[in-house]
Write a protein that holds these residues in place. Structure first.
Motif, PDB file in Angstrom:
ATOM      1  N   ILE A   1       0.834  -1.208   0.000  1.00 20.92           N
ATOM      2  CA  ILE A   1       0.000   0.000   0.000  1.00 20.92           C
ATOM      3  C   ILE A   1       0.866   1.255   0.000  1.00 20.92           C
ATOM      4  CG2 ILE A   1      -1.517   1.396   1.461  1.00 20.92           C
ATOM      5  CD1 ILE A   1      -2.993  -1.195   2.166  1.00 20.92           C
ATOM      6  N   PHE A   2       1.836   1.331   0.913  1.00 18.64           N
ATOM      7  CA  PHE A   2       2.628   2.556   1.026  1.00 18.64           C
ATOM      8  C   PHE A   2       3.619   2.730  -0.118  1.00 18.64           C
ATOM      9  CE2 PHE A   2       1.109   2.314   5.433  1.00 18.64           C
ATOM     10  CZ  PHE A   2       0.613   3.598   5.554  1.00 18.64           C
ATOM     11  N   LEU A   3       4.214   1.642  -0.603  1.00 18.29           N
ATOM     12  CA  LEU A   3       5.107   1.767  -1.758  1.00 18.29           C
ATOM     13  C   LEU A   3       4.308   2.128  -3.009  1.00 18.29           C
ATOM     14  CD1 LEU A   3       7.628  -1.195  -1.295  1.00 18.29           C
ATOM     15  CD2 LEU A   3       7.946   1.221  -0.737  1.00 18.29           C
ATOM     16  N   GLY A   4       3.151   1.491  -3.167  1.00 18.50           N
ATOM     17  CA  GLY A   4       2.300   1.813  -4.312  1.00 18.50           C
ATOM     18  C   GLY A   4       1.809   3.255  -4.281  1.00 18.50           C
ATOM     19  N   ALA A   5       1.481   3.743  -3.085  1.00 21.12           N
ATOM     20  CA  ALA A   5       1.039   5.137  -2.953  1.00 21.12           C
ATOM     21  C   ALA A   5       2.160   6.094  -3.328  1.00 21.12           C
ATOM     22  CB  ALA A   5       0.557   5.406  -1.534  1.00 21.12           C
ATOM     23  N   ALA A   6       3.384   5.775  -2.932  1.00 24.56           N
ATOM     24  CA  ALA A   6       4.526   6.631  -3.279  1.00 24.56           C
ATOM     25  C   ALA A   6       4.752   6.650  -4.792  1.00 24.56           C
ATOM     26  CB  ALA A   6       5.787   6.153  -2.554  1.00 24.56           C
ATOM     27  N   VAL A   7       4.627   5.496  -5.428  1.00 23.31           N
ATOM     28  CA  VAL A   7       4.759   5.448  -6.889  1.00 23.31           C
ATOM     29  C   VAL A   7       3.652   6.281  -7.535  1.00 23.31           C
ATOM     30  CG1 VAL A   7       4.632   3.930  -8.912  1.00 23.31           C
ATOM     31  CG2 VAL A   7       5.972   3.244  -6.920  1.00 23.31           C
ATOM     32  N   GLY A   8       2.460   6.247  -6.955  1.00 21.09           N
ATOM     33  CA  GLY A   8       1.356   7.066  -7.458  1.00 21.09           C
ATOM     34  C   GLY A   8       1.664   8.546  -7.399  1.00 21.09           C
ATOM     35  N   VAL A   9       2.439   8.961  -6.382  1.00 16.85           N
ATOM     36  CA  VAL A   9       2.849  10.366  -6.288  1.00 16.85           C
ATOM     37  C   VAL A   9       3.757  10.713  -7.466  1.00 16.85           C
ATOM     38  CG1 VAL A   9       4.250  11.996  -4.951  1.00 16.85           C
ATOM     39  CG2 VAL A   9       2.568  10.574  -3.789  1.00 16.85           C
ATOM     40  N   ARG A  10       4.700   9.847  -7.777  1.00 18.61           N
ATOM     41  CA  ARG A  10       5.616  10.135  -8.890  1.00 18.61           C
ATOM     42  C   ARG A  10       4.913  10.072 -10.238  1.00 18.61           C
ATOM     43  NH1 ARG A  10       9.501   8.410 -12.667  1.00 18.61           N
ATOM     44  NH2 ARG A  10      11.260   9.841 -12.600  1.00 18.61           N
ATOM     45  N   GLU A  11       4.040   9.100 -10.397  1.00 17.45           N
ATOM     46  CA  GLU A  11       3.365   8.906 -11.687  1.00 17.45           C
ATOM     47  C   GLU A  11       2.151   9.817 -11.859  1.00 17.45           C
ATOM     48  OE1 GLU A  11       4.572   6.909 -14.054  1.00 17.45           O
ATOM     49  OE2 GLU A  11       6.240   6.396 -12.735  1.00 17.45           O
ATOM     50  N   ARG A  12       1.815  10.582 -10.826  1.00 17.55           N
ATOM     51  CA  ARG A  12       0.670  11.510 -10.853  1.00 17.55           C
ATOM     52  C   ARG A  12      -0.647  10.793 -11.135  1.00 17.55           C
ATOM     53  NH1 ARG A  12       5.025  12.894 -13.165  1.00 17.55           N
ATOM     54  NH2 ARG A  12       6.162  14.791 -12.751  1.00 17.55           N
TER      55      ARG A  12
END
Length: 195
Positions: A63-74
């Motif tokens: 969840i937290f790693l995926g959320a961080a990737v979502g920040v980068r990928e917008r």
């Protein structure tokens, strides 16, 4: 400065991809563990105690790693209807404010995740016999990535790159500017203004 931005973009893209792969592997592993738990409970009539705790730990990581990737990928949800009616300068100001809020949230994740981890380190997860503080490592790791990815976008915006586009388009601008020998920021800025 432009060489550093190209280098940072390359490494942060790799870090983002690695985080995404770890998230995906964690999701698959959690699915296998839950399947084993169901099979053990209903077929073997002997449910293992470690499955639930390990599944929750894995879920925290993906969840937290995926959320961080979502920040980068917008790819996170956003309310940007108002931005469509604003001039480009105002859009940049509001997007920078948004990035500062996300950056502060990432810092909060690191600080409070670390405090919670230290506070619960001497407790033991009964099923796994691991220190309780490990449960908060995903919060800390996700916070570090959120901070890095948000900082990348803010630095890119200051350098004049079209960071509010998709990450692939930003990278294309970096590579084009590097290949033609022009200053990255000037080339990307002129491309963004022409769009």
């Amino acid at each position: 400065m432009s060489e550093f931005i190209v280098w940072a973009d390359r490494w942060l893209r790799r870090l983002s991809t690695l985080a995404l792969w770890i998230s995906g592997a964690g999701l698959v592993l959690m699915t296998v563990i839950i399947a084993w738990q169901v099979f053990s409970r209903f077929v073997l009539n002997d449910s293992p105690s470690w499955t639930e705790a390990s599944s929750v730990l894995l879920m925290g990581w993906f969840i937290f790693l995926g959320a961080a990737v979502g920040v980068r990928e917008r790819t996170h949800l956003g309310f940007d209807v108002l931005l469509y009616f604003m001039p480009p300068g105002a859009k940049q100001i509001f997007r920078t404010i948004s990035d500062l809020v996300v950056f502060a949230f990432g810092i909060g994740m690191i600080i409070y995740g670390t405090k919670l981890s230290l506070l619960t380190w001497n407790t033991v997860m009964p099923a796994l016999k691991w220190p309780g503080g490990l449960a908060f490592f995903p919060v800390i790791g996700g916070g570090v990535l959120v901070v890095l990815f948000t900082l990348e976008r803010m630095v890119g915006r200051l350098a004049g790159l079209p960071v509010d586009e998709s990450p692939e388009q930003t990278t294309e601008h970096l590579i084009e500017a590097e290949g033609t020998g022009h200053d990255t920021a000037t080339s990307a800025r002129s491309t963004a203004v022409g769009a």
